[in-house]
Design a protein around this motif. Structure first.
Motif, PDB file in Angstrom:
ATOM      1  N   MET A   1     166.822  33.285  12.295  1.00 22.95           N
ATOM      2  CA  MET A   1     167.197  34.356  13.202  1.00 22.95           C
ATOM      3  C   MET A   1     166.680  34.111  14.614  1.00 22.95           C
ATOM      4  O   MET A   1     167.347  34.421  15.590  1.00 22.95           O
ATOM      5  CB  MET A   1     166.678  35.695  12.679  1.00 22.95           C
ATOM      6  N   LYS A   2     165.458  33.584  14.684  1.00 24.36           N
ATOM      7  CA  LYS A   2     164.871  33.317  15.990  1.00 24.36           C
ATOM      8  C   LYS A   2     165.703  32.286  16.755  1.00 24.36           C
ATOM      9  O   LYS A   2     165.932  32.404  17.959  1.00 24.36           O
ATOM     10  CB  LYS A   2     163.435  32.812  15.824  1.00 24.36           C
ATOM     11  N   PHE A   3     166.187  31.250  16.018  1.00 24.00           N
ATOM     12  CA  PHE A   3     167.007  30.210  16.644  1.00 24.00           C
ATOM     13  C   PHE A   3     168.317  30.804  17.165  1.00 24.00           C
ATOM     14  O   PHE A   3     168.750  30.494  18.286  1.00 24.00           O
ATOM     15  CB  PHE A   3     167.287  29.089  15.642  1.00 24.00           C
ATOM     16  N   LEU A   4     168.965  31.654  16.372  1.00 22.63           N
ATOM     17  CA  LEU A   4     170.228  32.270  16.793  1.00 22.63           C
ATOM     18  C   LEU A   4     170.012  33.158  18.011  1.00 22.63           C
ATOM     19  O   LEU A   4     170.864  33.210  18.913  1.00 22.63           O
ATOM     20  CB  LEU A   4     170.814  33.094  15.643  1.00 22.63           C
ATOM     21  N   TYR A   5     168.897  33.849  18.053  1.00 19.68           N
ATOM     22  CA  TYR A   5     168.578  34.674  19.214  1.00 19.68           C
ATOM     23  C   TYR A   5     168.448  33.811  20.463  1.00 19.68           C
ATOM     24  O   TYR A   5     168.919  34.194  21.552  1.00 19.68           O
ATOM     25  CB  TYR A   5     167.287  35.445  18.966  1.00 19.68           C
ATOM     26  N   MET A   6     167.812  32.640  20.315  1.00 14.32           N
ATOM     27  CA  MET A   6     167.671  31.723  21.454  1.00 14.32           C
ATOM     28  C   MET A   6     169.034  31.216  21.912  1.00 14.32           C
ATOM     29  O   MET A   6     169.292  31.090  23.118  1.00 14.32           O
ATOM     30  CB  MET A   6     166.773  30.548  21.051  1.00 14.32           C
ATOM     31  N   VAL A   7     169.928  30.921  20.951  1.00 12.41           N
ATOM     32  CA  VAL A   7     171.283  30.460  21.296  1.00 12.41           C
ATOM     33  C   VAL A   7     172.028  31.547  22.067  1.00 12.41           C
ATOM     34  O   VAL A   7     172.638  31.287  23.107  1.00 12.41           O
ATOM     35  CB  VAL A   7     172.069  30.077  20.023  1.00 12.41           C
ATOM     36  N   LEU A   8     171.968  32.782  21.573  1.00 16.20           N
ATOM     37  CA  LEU A   8     172.654  33.896  22.240  1.00 16.20           C
ATOM     38  C   LEU A   8     172.081  34.149  23.630  1.00 16.20           C
ATOM     39  O   LEU A   8     172.830  34.444  24.576  1.00 16.20           O
ATOM     40  CB  LEU A   8     172.542  35.156  21.384  1.00 16.20           C
ATOM     41  N   ALA A   9     170.764  34.021  23.760  1.00 16.97           N
ATOM     42  CA  ALA A   9     170.118  34.231  25.069  1.00 16.97           C
ATOM     43  C   ALA A   9     170.587  33.186  26.066  1.00 16.97           C
ATOM     44  O   ALA A   9     170.863  33.501  27.237  1.00 16.97           O
ATOM     45  CB  ALA A   9     168.601  34.181  24.907  1.00 16.97           C
ATOM     46  N   ASN A  10     170.690  31.929  25.624  1.00 19.22           N
ATOM     47  CA  ASN A  10     171.164  30.866  26.508  1.00 19.22           C
ATOM     48  C   ASN A  10     172.642  31.028  26.852  1.00 19.22           C
ATOM     49  O   ASN A  10     173.058  30.780  27.993  1.00 19.22           O
ATOM     50  CB  ASN A  10     170.921  29.498  25.863  1.00 19.22           C
ATOM     51  N   CYS A  11     173.443  31.447  25.861  1.00 18.19           N
ATOM     52  CA  CYS A  11     174.869  31.695  26.126  1.00 18.19           C
ATOM     53  C   CYS A  11     175.035  32.779  27.183  1.00 18.19           C
ATOM     54  O   CYS A  11     175.860  32.663  28.098  1.00 18.19           O
ATOM     55  CB  CYS A  11     175.586  32.116  24.842  1.00 18.19           C
ATOM     56  N   LYS A  12     174.234  33.845  27.048  1.00 16.40           N
ATOM     57  CA  LYS A  12     174.289  34.935  28.017  1.00 16.40           C
ATOM     58  C   LYS A  12     173.942  34.437  29.411  1.00 16.40           C
ATOM     59  O   LYS A  12     174.562  34.824  30.402  1.00 16.40           O
ATOM     60  CB  LYS A  12     173.325  36.039  27.580  1.00 16.40           C
ATOM     61  N   ARG A  13     172.965  33.548  29.481  1.00 19.51           N
ATOM     62  CA  ARG A  13     172.556  32.985  30.784  1.00 19.51           C
ATOM     63  C   ARG A  13     173.675  32.141  31.387  1.00 19.51           C
ATOM     64  O   ARG A  13     173.939  32.205  32.592  1.00 19.51           O
ATOM     65  CB  ARG A  13     171.291  32.146  30.581  1.00 19.51           C
ATOM     66  N   TYR A  14     174.361  31.351  30.554  1.00 20.36           N
ATOM     67  CA  TYR A  14     175.445  30.504  31.061  1.00 20.36           C
ATOM     68  C   TYR A  14     176.649  31.330  31.498  1.00 20.36           C
ATOM     69  O   TYR A  14     177.287  31.028  32.505  1.00 20.36           O
ATOM     70  CB  TYR A  14     175.871  29.487  30.004  1.00 20.36           C
ATOM     71  N   PHE A  15     176.951  32.392  30.739  1.00 16.77           N
ATOM     72  CA  PHE A  15     178.099  33.230  31.106  1.00 16.77           C
ATOM     73  C   PHE A  15     177.829  34.053  32.368  1.00 16.77           C
ATOM     74  O   PHE A  15     178.769  34.561  32.969  1.00 16.77           O
ATOM     75  CB  PHE A  15     178.476  34.151  29.943  1.00 16.77           C
TER      76      PHE A  15
END
Length: 367
Positions: A1-15
């Motif tokens: 879950m922690k890894f998926l949260y990091m992925v979503l956080a980075n996606c949000k930053r890129y968008f």
């Protein structure tokens, strides 16, 4: 879950990087739109806003047929009126269909069109090419009618001989293939912008601060890498969807499209991370990646089927198979998975391994 949260956080930053998102989404649409407009054989001089005039002095009926075919924006029956419009700069050129235009075609003689211009230039070149093409069509129809091969122009496009062609299976029409090529090209070229984000994070000491968290280095790098891929998949797929609506493409094999965008994204980002790791400078790395992209793109389009394919050196054909374009676009075009998917994954693994880094060392490097 922690890894998926990091992925979503980075996606949000890129968008939230609206400039990069706009480039990924809009640039393929703009380029493809421009190419489609310029290459559309039905584009008339009216649509292209070319101010030219045509004087029809023909005593037969073929002169009127030619005018309808070329969709001339300004038609004159009087030569003096046309030349006066030219002198007043109402038109940039006047083309005269002579009195014997129909008669010359009917006796299998190529007619001559007189042109009048105030200055030389290329503005009317598109119109002249279209006019020449339509005259050739009229001439061809008349020759075939004279030799009793066809009865009227409606039979021109009918097959005179029934032939059965055994061709390589393709599921994408040629008119729809070019947008796919452009998307893959831009995907590779502009991956340098996203992958350069690692250097930006490193320069801002953000990567080094991540070391103080409980996250492992491979989790941090992996989340950034995966979020880059997700962002590219979303934006380039959306770009193609817009083009599909605008240009009414019948393409429906979106499973292969999304899969190959993902694979191409993996290859391009792995390549860019490797290059950024080597040069450690976003500017230099970006130039080098664009150069590689252009070379790969040139190799791929050079070997596309065409009249000069047999003249292409074997070394060029061989080198083209080392480009990701060859395998990704081949997979989409023919709806095949093997060996294309395997080779693209292998390319990605090679580039990623060559540019692999130990996170703690990379984050603390001074240069």
């Amino acid at each position: 879950m922690k890894f998926l949260y990091m992925v979503l956080a980075n996606c949000k930053r890129y968008f939230k990087d609206y400039k990069t998102i706009a480039i990924m989404f809009l640039l393929p649409i703009v380029v493809v739109s421009f190419v489609k407009i310029m290459s559309n054989p039905k584009s008339s001089s009216k649509q292209l806003n070319i101010a030219v005039g045509v004087v029809n002095l023909d005593k037969g009926d073929l002169g009127n047929k030619l005018i309808k075919k070329i969709d001339a924006p300004n038609i004159y029956k009087d030569k003096k009126e046309a030349l006066q419009a030219l002198k007043n700069y109402d038109v940039i050129a006047v083309y005269e269909i002579g009195e014997n235009f129909s008669q010359e075609i009917n006796v299998n003689k190529k007619p001559v069109i007189n042109s009048y211009k105030l200055e030389t230039g290329n503005k009317a070149q598109i119109f002249e090419v279209q006019m020449q093409q339509k005259i050739n069509e009229l001439f061809k129809v008349q020759v075939l009618k004279t030799n009793n091969i066809i009865r009227d122009e409606s039979e021109l496009n009918k097959n005179l001989v029934n032939l059965q062609y055994n061709t390589e299976k393709k599921t994408v029409a040629s008119s729809e293939f070019m947008p796919l090529v452009m998307i893959m090209f831009f995907l590779l070229s502009f991956s340098s912008i996203m992958s350069g984000d690692l250097l930006k994070l490193k320069k801002g000491k953000i990567l080094e601060r991540f070391l103080s968290t409980s996250n492992k280095g491979y989790q941090i790098i992996g989340s950034i890498y995966l979020s880059m891929i997700i962002t590219q998949i979303v934006m380039y797929t959306a770009s193609f969807m817009v083009m599909k609506v605008l240009f009414k493409f019948s393409f429906s094999n979106f499973g292969f499209l999304i899969l190959n965008i993902a694979l191409m994204s993996m290859v391009s980002i792995s390549l860019c991370i490797m290059v950024n790791r080597i040069f450690k400078d976003r500017g230099v790395a970006g130039i080098f990646i664009n150069l590689i992209s252009m070379i790969m793109f040139f190799l791929y389009i050079t070997v596309l089927p065409g009249p000069n394919y047999t003249k292409i050196p074997k070394i060029i054909i061989t080198l083209s198979k080392f480009t990701p374009f060859y395998w990704s676009l081949g997979s989409i075009e023919k709806s095949v998975l093997f060996p294309n998917v395997f080779i693209l994954l292998l390319m990605s693994l090679v580039f990623f391994t060559a540019g692999s880094i130990k996170y703690s060392n990379f984050a603390k490097e001074s240069k």
